[in-house]
Design an enzyme around this catalytic site. Sequence first.
Site, PDB file in Angstrom:
ATOM      1  CG  ASP A 256      -1.916   1.123   1.249  1.00  0.00           C
ATOM      2  OD1 ASP A 256      -3.125   0.845   1.131  1.00  0.00           O
ATOM      3  OD2 ASP A 256      -1.480   2.297   1.367  1.00  0.00           O
TER       4      ASP A 256
ATOM      5  CG  ASN B 240      -4.627  11.613  -5.493  1.00  0.00           C
ATOM      6  OD1 ASN B 240      -4.132  11.590  -6.610  1.00  0.00           O
ATOM      7  ND2 ASN B 240      -5.333  10.614  -4.994  1.00  0.00           N
TER       8      ASN B 240
ATOM      9  CG  HIS C  93      -7.568  12.152  -8.924  1.00  0.00           C
ATOM     10  ND1 HIS C  93      -7.872  11.021  -9.627  1.00  0.00           N
ATOM     11  CD2 HIS C  93      -7.979  11.933  -7.644  1.00  0.00           C
ATOM     12  CE1 HIS C  93      -8.450  10.155  -8.813  1.00  0.00           C
ATOM     13  NE2 HIS C  93      -8.528  10.684  -7.610  1.00  0.00           N
TER      14      HIS C  93
ATOM     15  CD  GLU D 238      -3.784   3.773  -1.207  1.00  0.00           C
ATOM     16  OE1 GLU D 238      -4.757   3.006  -1.029  1.00  0.00           O
ATOM     17  OE2 GLU D 238      -2.920   4.031  -0.348  1.00  0.00           O
TER      18      GLU D 238
END
Length: 310
Positions: free
Chosen positions: A182, A190, A195, A226
């Site tokens: 992760d 972001n 984004h 993610e």
Amino acid sequence: MSAPAGFRLLLVEDEATQRMLMERLLRRAGYVVDTAASGEEALTKIASADYQILLTDWDMPGMDGATLCRRVREADLPNYLYILLLTGHTTTEDVVAGLEAGADDYLRKPANEAELIARLNAGQRILRLEQSLRDANARIELLSNTDPLVRAFNRRYLGDQLEREAEYARRHQSPLAVVMADIDHFKSINDKHGHRVGDEVLQNFVDRVRTLIRPGGDWIARYGGEEFAIVLLHADVTAAATAAERVRAGCAEKPLLTSAGLLTVTASFGAAALDLAAPPADAIDAMLRDADAALYKSKHAGRNRVSIAA
Ligand code: GH3
Ligand code: MG
Ligand code: MG
Ligand code: MG
């Protein structure tokens, strides 16, 4: 009267002169022609070469044309073989028997040249349709297994494929492991860069991971957002942790190139192995749960690290 670029055709005819004449005629029409003098020889050739059209005589000593059709349809060929049966048998019963044996079409002997070529051309249309159907199916399968953004396998494929890998692992008592990864503080990427740059980071992260895992065996899937799952074949939890550490370092040590410039991206990892003694479905669930728990251990311990299931 000519066939466009080389359909591969096998001509089966027991009578030598007939065979030679027909072979010449078919070559002139643009076919790549191979010949067999019997049904038996034809079957052997079909098993080892990739023909698209089978043009076979019905009456032959040994295996006849109808039997050959049946045997071809029973065989599990990789591609469709279009069969045109040449026959002196022209009663309705004969025609029905030939088609039921697996022929796509039949033609009365002696064959009129123009009609033979016209019927083969009709066969080509079927073969082209069949090919485009197969291409479309392959595209659909790829799309349904692939994440469109990062072009890695998706969660659906992960589930399906893990079942197959787990079954293999159990049968061969060969270890199997998964590493959950992760990306750390991805939300702030972001927030800071937008984004679109976040999307680039996801793509580049996957590309980077691919360079760090064993090619042709180990693979990565997007688990969601993610978060990714890396599947490691023939790896126990220790080997998986070693591989995860190599991936972690390979990501953290070299920034990713994005349209916002070089960004250093780290990720947290959790490794777990499959319990080879448990039923595969339960073992997969447990492995994913363990890897996820290990991943959270890495997050709580400060991120950018590898943990294994307790
Ligand atoms: P942590 O280190 O605890 O994992 O923090 P994080 O910020 O990485 O985790 P969090 O779960 O708070 O945020 C994940 C973010 O990922 C939120 C979500 O908007 C973003 N995200 C999910 N999918 C995509 C995507 O396809 N593209 C982009 N750009 N962002 C995505
Ligand atoms: Mg004959
Ligand atoms: Mg995250
Ligand atoms: Mg997350």
